[in-house]
Design an enzyme around this catalytic site. Sequence first.
Site, PDB file in Angstrom:
ATOM      1  N   TYR A   1      30.919  43.335  39.711  1.00 25.99           N
ATOM      2  CA  TYR A   1      32.092  43.020  40.261  1.00 25.99           C
ATOM      3  C   TYR A   1      32.206  42.862  41.732  1.00 25.99           C
ATOM      4  CZ  TYR A   1      33.549  43.876  35.467  1.00 25.99           C
ATOM      5  OH  TYR A   1      33.654  43.413  34.118  1.00 25.99           O
TER       6      TYR A   1
ATOM      7  N   VAL B   1      34.338  45.919  31.350  1.00 21.29           N
ATOM      8  CA  VAL B   1      35.352  46.554  31.656  1.00 21.29           C
ATOM      9  C   VAL B   1      35.513  47.257  30.159  1.00 21.29           C
ATOM     10  CG1 VAL B   1      36.817  45.293  33.477  1.00 21.29           C
ATOM     11  CG2 VAL B   1      37.010  45.524  30.679  1.00 21.29           C
TER      12      VAL B   1
ATOM     13  N   SER C   1      32.438  41.770  29.779  1.00 21.43           N
ATOM     14  CA  SER C   1      31.691  41.184  30.915  1.00 21.43           C
ATOM     15  C   SER C   1      30.099  41.302  30.610  1.00 21.43           C
ATOM     16  CB  SER C   1      32.142  41.167  32.108  1.00 21.43           C
ATOM     17  OG  SER C   1      33.280  40.287  32.356  1.00 21.43           O
TER      18      SER C   1
ATOM     19  N   TYR D   1      35.107  31.830  25.198  1.00 20.61           N
ATOM     20  CA  TYR D   1      34.783  33.512  25.751  1.00 20.61           C
ATOM     21  C   TYR D   1      36.322  34.294  25.326  1.00 20.61           C
ATOM     22  CZ  TYR D   1      36.085  35.691  29.748  1.00 20.61           C
ATOM     23  OH  TYR D   1      36.130  36.574  30.775  1.00 20.61           O
TER      24      TYR D   1
ATOM     25  N   LYS E   1      28.245  38.212  29.756  1.00 22.52           N
ATOM     26  CA  LYS E   1      28.468  36.498  29.892  1.00 22.52           C
ATOM     27  C   LYS E   1      26.545  36.871  30.762  1.00 22.52           C
ATOM     28  CE  LYS E   1      32.629  37.791  32.133  1.00 22.52           C
ATOM     29  NZ  LYS E   1      34.179  37.929  33.495  1.00 22.52           N
TER      30      LYS E   1
HETATM   31  N1  GLU Z   1      37.808  39.903  28.671  1.00 16.64           N
HETATM   32  C1  GLU Z   1      38.320  40.649  30.350  1.00 16.64           C
HETATM   33  C2  GLU Z   1      38.844  38.933  30.222  1.00 16.64           C
HETATM   34  O1  GLU Z   1      38.588  37.928  30.770  1.00 16.64           O
HETATM   35  C3  GLU Z   1      36.539  40.769  30.655  1.00 16.64           C
HETATM   36  C4  GLU Z   1      36.726  41.579  31.243  1.00 16.64           C
HETATM   37  C5  GLU Z   1      35.530  42.322  31.841  1.00 16.64           C
HETATM   38  O2  GLU Z   1      34.517  42.998  31.426  1.00 16.64           O
HETATM   39  O3  GLU Z   1      34.962  41.697  33.333  1.00 16.64           O
HETATM   40  O4  GLU Z   1      39.609  39.557  31.576  1.00 16.64           O
END
Ligand code: GLU
Length: 313
Positions: A249, A267, A68, A196, A71
């Site tokens: 988060y 993650v 993430s 994504y 992002k």
């Molecule tokens: N590939 C993970 C998902 O979309 C990303 C999780 C993350 O790093 O927050 O669930």
Amino acid sequence: MATSTRFQPVLDEIAAAMQPLLGQAGTVASYIPALARVDARQFGIALRTCDGEEAAAGDADTPFSIQSVSKLFTLTLAMQAVGDALWERIGREPSGNPFNSLVQLENEQGKPRNPFINAGAIAVADRLVSHARAEGGSAKARILALMASLAGEPVGFDEEVARSEAETGFRNVALANFMKSFGKLDNDVAEVLDTYFHQCALRMSCRQLARAAGYLCRDGAHPIDGEAAITSERQTRRINALMLTCGTYDAAGDVAFSIGLPCKSGVGGGIVAVVPDRLTLSVWSPALDATGNSLLGMKALEMFVARTGLSVF
Ligand code: GLU
């Protein structure tokens, strides 16, 4: 590249302090095999100052799945591509819910709370697919090109991770279909999700990430070629604001309280942090705490701000 004589000893001290803690607490993400088998006993840290000095310690050159943290960069690309129109589809509020919540998305008619929860990042990917197509390119190629340009060297997708994300990403598929049903995705769900899942599967090291995020401490100027603009100064401020309020988060309040820097985590155990007008910093250690953030990564950032007094507050 010149080594920062001010910061190199600080990073050495932090890496040494983390050594006895490696593998002692936290859990490595286990939702796909390629992440589950990563050795938890790793820690890396790197930074790059606005003047181009660098410092690094521990496993700073080991590539990992940035998940993430990506992002941040796809949001940047979408802001470049569509400007303020992006906010017609995506909000700017912390979600206060798990990063992959369906309930909130239903209550809010398919408009994700912010670009850093999964639904928001999928909506960002949709914008990138539209924009790339209009110009005869592909969103995945644009993401790779941006990352390579920012890091100053080639960067790749881990195809095994991307495939596993696709095979097990049932909730992401649900989120995308949900948004599609509300008319909030313009493109084919499969193509948006492929973009994504690949952005999540980018493999980069702490040193590359600290470089790549450099525009965020330089008012949007390219971290290596200082002449080119990656974002406007205003957009950079906004990205930093979103990182501070939504980047970690459900721990964003705690992170603002104890670290006081805009951060984006993933993650895979990576975190990027920004000290505006000074430097960008990246830490990585795969074991996560209960909020999904790297346990030692957060500890290291706390140590860094305590040692240096650098904070946005
Ligand atoms: N590939 C993970 C998902 O979309 C990303 C999780 C993350 O790093 O927050 O669930």
